[in-house]
Every structure is written in C-alpha cells, then in structure tokens.
Design a protein around this motif. Structure first.
Motif, PDB file in Angstrom:
ATOM      1  N   THR A   3       0.826  -1.205   0.000  1.00  0.00           N
ATOM      2  CA  THR A   3       0.000   0.000   0.000  1.00  0.00           C
ATOM      3  C   THR A   3       0.859   1.253   0.000  1.00  0.00           C
ATOM      4  O   THR A   3       0.617   2.197  -0.776  1.00  0.00           O
ATOM      5  N   ALA A   4       1.865   1.273   0.845  1.00  0.00           N
ATOM      6  CA  ALA A   4       2.744   2.436   0.924  1.00  0.00           C
ATOM      7  C   ALA A   4       3.467   2.659  -0.398  1.00  0.00           C
ATOM      8  O   ALA A   4       3.595   3.798  -0.871  1.00  0.00           O
ATOM      9  N   ARG A   5       3.943   1.588  -0.992  1.00  0.00           N
ATOM     10  CA  ARG A   5       4.676   1.700  -2.254  1.00  0.00           C
ATOM     11  C   ARG A   5       3.757   2.180  -3.381  1.00  0.00           C
ATOM     12  O   ARG A   5       4.135   3.048  -4.185  1.00  0.00           O
ATOM     13  N   LEU A   6       2.553   1.657  -3.440  1.00  0.00           N
ATOM     14  CA  LEU A   6       1.628   2.047  -4.508  1.00  0.00           C
ATOM     15  C   LEU A   6       1.163   3.486  -4.345  1.00  0.00           C
ATOM     16  O   LEU A   6       0.971   4.199  -5.339  1.00  0.00           O
ATOM     17  N   LYS A   7       0.995   3.933  -3.113  1.00  0.00           N
ATOM     18  CA  LYS A   7       0.655   5.344  -2.889  1.00  0.00           C
ATOM     19  C   LYS A   7       1.791   6.239  -3.370  1.00  0.00           C
ATOM     20  O   LYS A   7       1.563   7.283  -3.989  1.00  0.00           O
ATOM     21  N   GLN A   8       3.012   5.806  -3.103  1.00  0.00           N
ATOM     22  CA  GLN A   8       4.179   6.552  -3.544  1.00  0.00           C
ATOM     23  C   GLN A   8       4.240   6.596  -5.080  1.00  0.00           C
ATOM     24  O   GLN A   8       4.521   7.647  -5.672  1.00  0.00           O
ATOM     25  N   ASP A   9       3.949   5.460  -5.698  1.00  0.00           N
ATOM     26  CA  ASP A   9       3.966   5.401  -7.162  1.00  0.00           C
ATOM     27  C   ASP A   9       2.875   6.292  -7.763  1.00  0.00           C
ATOM     28  O   ASP A   9       3.075   6.928  -8.811  1.00  0.00           O
ATOM     29  N   TYR A  10       1.724   6.328  -7.108  1.00  0.00           N
ATOM     30  CA  TYR A  10       0.633   7.168  -7.602  1.00  0.00           C
ATOM     31  C   TYR A  10       1.006   8.641  -7.552  1.00  0.00           C
ATOM     32  O   TYR A  10       0.770   9.398  -8.511  1.00  0.00           O
ATOM     33  N   MET A  11       1.611   9.071  -6.468  1.00  0.00           N
ATOM     34  CA  MET A  11       2.057  10.453  -6.338  1.00  0.00           C
ATOM     35  C   MET A  11       3.102  10.782  -7.401  1.00  0.00           C
ATOM     36  O   MET A  11       3.118  11.872  -7.973  1.00  0.00           O
ATOM     37  N   ARG A  12       3.951   9.791  -7.711  1.00  0.00           N
ATOM     38  CA  ARG A  12       4.992   9.994  -8.718  1.00  0.00           C
ATOM     39  C   ARG A  12       4.370  10.158 -10.107  1.00  0.00           C
ATOM     40  O   ARG A  12       4.787  11.013 -10.902  1.00  0.00           O
ATOM     41  N   ILE A  13       3.349   9.344 -10.399  1.00  0.00           N
ATOM     42  CA  ILE A  13       2.684   9.439 -11.699  1.00  0.00           C
ATOM     43  C   ILE A  13       1.940  10.761 -11.845  1.00  0.00           C
ATOM     44  O   ILE A  13       1.923  11.373 -12.926  1.00  0.00           O
ATOM     45  N   MET A  14       1.307  11.212 -10.779  1.00  0.00           N
ATOM     46  CA  MET A  14       0.598  12.489 -10.827  1.00  0.00           C
ATOM     47  C   MET A  14       1.565  13.637 -11.078  1.00  0.00           C
ATOM     48  O   MET A  14       1.247  14.598 -11.796  1.00  0.00           O
ATOM     49  N   LYS A  15       2.751  13.549 -10.520  1.00  0.00           N
ATOM     50  CA  LYS A  15       3.752  14.602 -10.674  1.00  0.00           C
ATOM     51  C   LYS A  15       4.469  14.497 -12.009  1.00  0.00           C
ATOM     52  O   LYS A  15       4.765  15.509 -12.656  1.00  0.00           O
ATOM     53  N   ASP A  16       4.750  13.274 -12.438  1.00  0.00           N
ATOM     54  CA  ASP A  16       5.496  13.047 -13.681  1.00  0.00           C
ATOM     55  C   ASP A  16       4.770  11.969 -14.500  1.00  0.00           C
ATOM     56  O   ASP A  16       5.155  10.796 -14.469  1.00  0.00           O
ATOM     57  N   PRO A  17       3.727  12.345 -15.271  1.00  0.00           N
ATOM     58  CA  PRO A  17       2.916  11.364 -16.001  1.00  0.00           C
ATOM     59  C   PRO A  17       3.724  10.572 -17.025  1.00  0.00           C
ATOM     60  O   PRO A  17       4.716  11.058 -17.580  1.00  0.00           O
ATOM     61  N   PRO A  66       4.213   9.187 -20.640  1.00  0.00           N
ATOM     62  CA  PRO A  66       3.719   9.610 -21.961  1.00  0.00           C
ATOM     63  C   PRO A  66       2.696   8.635 -22.530  1.00  0.00           C
ATOM     64  O   PRO A  66       2.901   7.418 -22.503  1.00  0.00           O
ATOM     65  N   TYR A  67       1.577   9.166 -23.008  1.00  0.00           N
ATOM     66  CA  TYR A  67       0.500   8.415 -23.646  1.00  0.00           C
ATOM     67  C   TYR A  67      -0.286   7.517 -22.690  1.00  0.00           C
ATOM     68  O   TYR A  67      -1.144   6.747 -23.137  1.00  0.00           O
ATOM     69  N   VAL A  68      -0.031   7.607 -21.400  1.00  0.00           N
ATOM     70  CA  VAL A  68      -0.705   6.702 -20.460  1.00  0.00           C
ATOM     71  C   VAL A  68      -1.251   7.466 -19.262  1.00  0.00           C
ATOM     72  O   VAL A  68      -0.578   8.339 -18.709  1.00  0.00           O
ATOM     73  N   GLN A  69      -2.480   7.138 -18.870  1.00  0.00           N
ATOM     74  CA  GLN A  69      -3.060   7.604 -17.610  1.00  0.00           C
ATOM     75  C   GLN A  69      -3.354   6.366 -16.757  1.00  0.00           C
ATOM     76  O   GLN A  69      -3.725   5.319 -17.292  1.00  0.00           O
ATOM     77  N   ALA A  70      -3.180   6.488 -15.446  1.00  0.00           N
ATOM     78  CA  ALA A  70      -3.427   5.337 -14.573  1.00  0.00           C
ATOM     79  C   ALA A  70      -3.876   5.807 -13.195  1.00  0.00           C
ATOM     80  O   ALA A  70      -3.358   6.799 -12.674  1.00  0.00           O
ATOM     81  N   VAL A  71      -4.838   5.091 -12.639  1.00  0.00           N
ATOM     82  CA  VAL A  71      -5.339   5.416 -11.302  1.00  0.00           C
ATOM     83  C   VAL A  71      -5.691   4.120 -10.570  1.00  0.00           C
ATOM     84  O   VAL A  71      -6.133   3.146 -11.185  1.00  0.00           O
ATOM     85  N   PRO A  72      -5.496   4.084  -9.248  1.00  0.00           N
ATOM     86  CA  PRO A  72      -5.938   2.918  -8.461  1.00  0.00           C
ATOM     87  C   PRO A  72      -7.418   3.057  -8.126  1.00  0.00           C
ATOM     88  O   PRO A  72      -7.957   4.176  -8.081  1.00  0.00           O
ATOM     89  N   LEU A  73      -8.084   1.945  -7.893  1.00  0.00           N
ATOM     90  CA  LEU A  73      -9.473   2.010  -7.447  1.00  0.00           C
ATOM     91  C   LEU A  73      -9.526   2.595  -6.049  1.00  0.00           C
ATOM     92  O   LEU A  73      -8.672   2.309  -5.204  1.00  0.00           O
ATOM     93  N   ALA A  74     -10.533   3.415  -5.793  1.00  0.00           N
ATOM     94  CA  ALA A  74     -10.678   4.007  -4.471  1.00  0.00           C
ATOM     95  C   ALA A  74     -10.934   2.938  -3.413  1.00  0.00           C
ATOM     96  O   ALA A  74     -10.545   3.088  -2.256  1.00  0.00           O
ATOM     97  N   SER A  75     -11.557   1.840  -3.850  1.00  0.00           N
ATOM     98  CA  SER A  75     -11.912   0.778  -2.905  1.00  0.00           C
ATOM     99  C   SER A  75     -10.821  -0.287  -2.748  1.00  0.00           C
ATOM    100  O   SER A  75     -10.886  -1.120  -1.847  1.00  0.00           O
ATOM    101  N   ASN A  76      -9.823  -0.247  -3.647  1.00  0.00           N
ATOM    102  CA  ASN A  76      -8.787  -1.276  -3.596  1.00  0.00           C
ATOM    103  C   ASN A  76      -7.534  -0.775  -4.311  1.00  0.00           C
ATOM    104  O   ASN A  76      -7.462  -0.789  -5.543  1.00  0.00           O
ATOM    105  N   ILE A  77      -6.554  -0.349  -3.546  1.00  0.00           N
ATOM    106  CA  ILE A  77      -5.349   0.212  -4.146  1.00  0.00           C
ATOM    107  C   ILE A  77      -4.520  -0.840  -4.884  1.00  0.00           C
ATOM    108  O   ILE A  77      -3.628  -0.509  -5.661  1.00  0.00           O
ATOM    109  N   LEU A  78      -4.826  -2.126  -4.672  1.00  0.00           N
ATOM    110  CA  LEU A  78      -4.089  -3.182  -5.359  1.00  0.00           C
ATOM    111  C   LEU A  78      -4.580  -3.384  -6.810  1.00  0.00           C
ATOM    112  O   LEU A  78      -3.957  -4.126  -7.571  1.00  0.00           O
ATOM    113  N   GLU A  79      -5.661  -2.732  -7.186  1.00  0.00           N
ATOM    114  CA  GLU A  79      -6.146  -2.807  -8.575  1.00  0.00           C
ATOM    115  C   GLU A  79      -6.092  -1.417  -9.207  1.00  0.00           C
ATOM    116  O   GLU A  79      -6.757  -0.493  -8.754  1.00  0.00           O
ATOM    117  N   TRP A  80      -5.315  -1.308 -10.245  1.00  0.00           N
ATOM    118  CA  TRP A  80      -5.166  -0.055 -10.985  1.00  0.00           C
ATOM    119  C   TRP A  80      -5.779  -0.207 -12.373  1.00  0.00           C
ATOM    120  O   TRP A  80      -5.724  -1.290 -12.969  1.00  0.00           O
TER     121      TRP A  80
END
Length: 238
Positions: free
Chosen positions: A10-24, A26-40
């Motif tokens: 969970t901690a690692r995926l939250k970190q990865d999400y913040m990284r993607i939001m800051k540095d997207p 190219p050509y890809v958007q990605a988000v985790p489910l609000a109900s399950n961070i293990l599924e993006w």
C-alpha cells in the motif's frame, strides 16, 4: 507477516501514484481504485503515426499483496488487435515472469514497458496477430467501446468527456460530408437535365428550320413549274 507485506504494498503504490501524478507517463493515464489500491486501471493513447493512433485502450493491473517483491498481473480490456482482451498477458514485467521482475520497478516502469511491447510485433502468450487495417479499425471504434464501460468512465471521467466531444465532432463532420455529397449529386442531376433540355431545344429549332426550308423549296418548285407551263403554252400559241 501478511499484514506487514500488505502495508508495504500500500505504501509503495501510494508513492507510485504520487509519482505518476507529478510526472505522467507519456500516452498513459493510470489510477488505483478508491476501494482497492491493489487494482489499478490504465488508459493508453495510441501514439502518433502508429497503427493505434486515435485509439484509447483501457486495461488493468492487479498487484499482489507482496508487491513490490512480486510483479502484477496485466490485462487489456479494450479490443486492440495486439492483445487478447481480459486475459493475463505474458510480459517480462508481469506475473508470468517473476524471475525477471525487479522490485525497483514502479507502476510507471510497468506502463512504459506495456506500451513499448504493444508497439512491437513480438509474439507472446496473450498476444494475437491481426492486419494493420484491423488495428486501425479497432482504434477508431475504441472510443465508443470505452464509453460503454462504466469502470472506464468512473476511473477517467475527464477522458470520457473528451471522447464524447470527439465522437460528436466525427458525427458532425460525417453529416456535413453527407450533405455536401447530396448537393453534389443534385447539382449533377440538374446539369444533366439542363443538357438534355438544351439538346431537345436545339433539336426542336433544327426541326423548325428544316421544315421552313422544305416549304420554301416546295414554293420555289411550284413557281418554276408554273413558269415552265406558261412558257410552253406561249410557244404553242405562237
């Protein structure tokens, strides 16, 4: 141990999400489910000058509780002509190859690798072979397909709205094109009708002229005949 591992994931995926939001990616958007961070869920835009240009491809990453020490499962949901839909893909960055997995790889790394492999033609488990024409057709159809997917619309509302606007513009352009074609056809029919009328008018005028000439010839003939008769009678009398 399981709880601690899950907390690490969970901690690692939250970190990865913040990284993607800051540095997207190219050509890809990605988000985790609000109900399950293990599924993006991700959306890949077809790069310019590729067979996928104009298309958007929805898929998902399912991370194990042991992430980042174990790789995720990778799925493609939108028909694309490169991968089977709703099938685990065999890639060096997926759970098919835990032996090649590097715990330092992030979600951005996974998505970059997925796009790179999508643009190649190397066969693998889960890949399919289709023609270039099919890939372009599926790219054009992908927007409508994604908008029918509630999960996609919920995860990417802004992108979904862009797709609606794009489809609306396409429909307007097609309507304008159809109207122009109809006008062109009608104009062609009108020109053909005018030419036919012109030919008929010319034929009619030619007929009147021929009739007049015939009448003149008849009159001249009668005059010549009368003159000849008069001349013969005069000679007889004399």
């Amino acid at each position: 141990m399981s709880k601690r591992t899950n907390t690490t994931a969970t901690a690692r995926l939250k970190q990865d999400y913040m990284r993607i939001m800051k540095d997207p990616v190219p050509y890809v958007q990605a988000v985790p489910l609000a109900s399950n961070i293990l599924e993006w869920h991700y959306a890949v835009e077809g790069p310019e000058k590729s067979l996928y240009e104009g298309g958007y491809y929805h898929g998902k990453l399912v991370f194990p509780r042991e992430f980042p020490f174990k790789p995720p499962s990778i799925y493609m949901i939108t028909p694309n002509g490169r991968f089977k839909c709703n099938t685990r893909l065999c890639l060096s960055i997926s759970d098919f190859h835990p032996d090649t997995w590097n715990p330092a790889w992030s979600v951005s790394t996974i998505l970059t690798g997925l796009l790179s492999f999508m643009l190649e033609k190397s066969p693998t488990l889960g890949s399919i072979e289709t023609s270039d024409y099919t890939k372009r057709q599926l790219a054009a159809q992908s927007l409508h397909f994604n908008l029918q997917d509630k999960q996609f619309v919920d995860c990417f509302p802004n992108l979904a709205e862009e797709m609606r606007q794009t489809l609306k513009k396409r429909e307007e352009e097609m309507a304008r094109s159809a109207e122009l074609n109809n006008r062109s056809v009608n104009a062609g029919l009108a020109n053909s009708s005018s030419r036919v009328q012109g030919v008929n008018g010319a034929n009619e005028q030619q007929g009147l002229l021929n009739s007049a000439l015939t009448n003149i010839c008849v009159i001249i003939g009668f005059a010549a005949f009368a003159y000849t008769v008069k001349y013969v009678l005069k000679n007889i009398v004399e």
